[in-house]
Design an enzyme around this catalytic site. Sequence first.
Site, short mmCIF file in Angstrom:
data_model
loop_
_atom_site.label_atom_id
_atom_site.label_comp_id
_atom_site.label_asym_id
_atom_site.label_seq_id
_atom_site.Cartn_x
_atom_site.Cartn_y
_atom_site.Cartn_z
NE ARG A 111 -4.23 -1.56 0.24
CZ ARG A 111 -4.44 -2.54 -0.65
NH1 ARG A 111 -3.61 -2.73 -1.64
NH2 ARG A 111 -5.51 -3.31 -0.57
CG HIS B 268 -3.82 -0.04 -6.50
ND1 HIS B 268 -4.09 0.48 -5.26
CD2 HIS B 268 -3.89 -1.39 -6.35
CE1 HIS B 268 -4.33 -0.51 -4.41
NE2 HIS B 268 -4.21 -1.66 -5.05
#
Length: 309
Positions: free
Chosen positions: A224, A272
């Site tokens: 993340r 992402h």
Amino acid sequence: MVSVLYKADPDRGRTWSSIFSARAPDIEFHIWPETGDLARVEYLIAWEPPPDLVASLPNLKVLFSSGAGVDHLDLSAIPADVPIVRMVEPGIVDGMIEYATLSVLALHRNLVDYIGQQAAARWLPIKVVPAAARRVGVMGLGVLGQAVMNRLGPFGFSLSGWSRSPKHIPGVACHAGAETLDAFLGQCDILICLLPLTDDTRNILNQRSLARLPRGAALINVGRGAHLEQQALLDALDSGQLSAAILDVCVPEPLPAAHPFWHHPRILMTPHIASMTQPETAALIVLDNIVRHRNGQALLGAIDRHRGY
Ligand code: NAP
Ligand code: GLV
């Protein structure tokens, strides 16, 4: 009739819906914002649900994260008796294996240097390092970290990994616990972050930890964005402590156009996409878990709220 509410990517939701109607015609499937009768929703499949959604579902039995991570959920707002299940499905695993392998090989074979050299029309071969002499370390030896390790092994890299609890993985030097972090980092020429985001792992890639890597190491962050202190990365790249970084995740997402990461010559960015839940395989896993729940069996992928993953 039991009802499932899906609040994630709507295009992929249509595939989920057709698989549910074919395999479980007794279950209503709704794609948010169309919800049907909220009182009938027993199962919620969600990515970044609106803050008040869970509270509007009085009969919610299980919350399925539509991704592997659960950090997008406010765990404190989910009733204690509602299990939270993260996505463990073959499509996510295969995607992450591809992305991690692509990134490790790109760094191992100096692709960031060659992209810069091509832009400058420079023909400058760099000595090839044998895979056995390249040390690759993975932070997070869960479903994804272990799958990535298994695929990197045959290239001949020297592999190590770090997790919270001890692991025994053939061909991998395994380290466990915060007290082993520095020793682990000290022998990672290429470091892959595949940790979940929790209070313990937020900002774990910081000035101090990046300084523990061998000089000239490279970073791949597929965990993340909040695992990484951005200024620490920029400083480490500018000082030569790090040679390159491949980042699939960042803060915020999307990254603003003016952010220094976009044009940094030693950073490769992707939006992402390292690994995405594949409805064709994920819907079957959730259906199986719904059957398990109805039969009173343990749910596969249920998280431990206290650990946060
Ligand atoms: P997982 O199976 O739950 O594995 C998590 C691993 O991290 C475990 O090995 C765990 O240790 C370790 N860990 C957790 N906290 C730790 C700590 N404080 N210190 C050391 N190790 C710690 O999770 P997963 O399915 O592999 O997924 C990992 C993460 O990948 C997700 O949470 C998500 O953030 C990220 N992800 C990103 C993408 C993308 O597209 N970029 C896609 C999917 C997932 P133990 O084994 O000891 O519990
Ligand atoms: C994606 O980031 C996921 O958690 O599945």
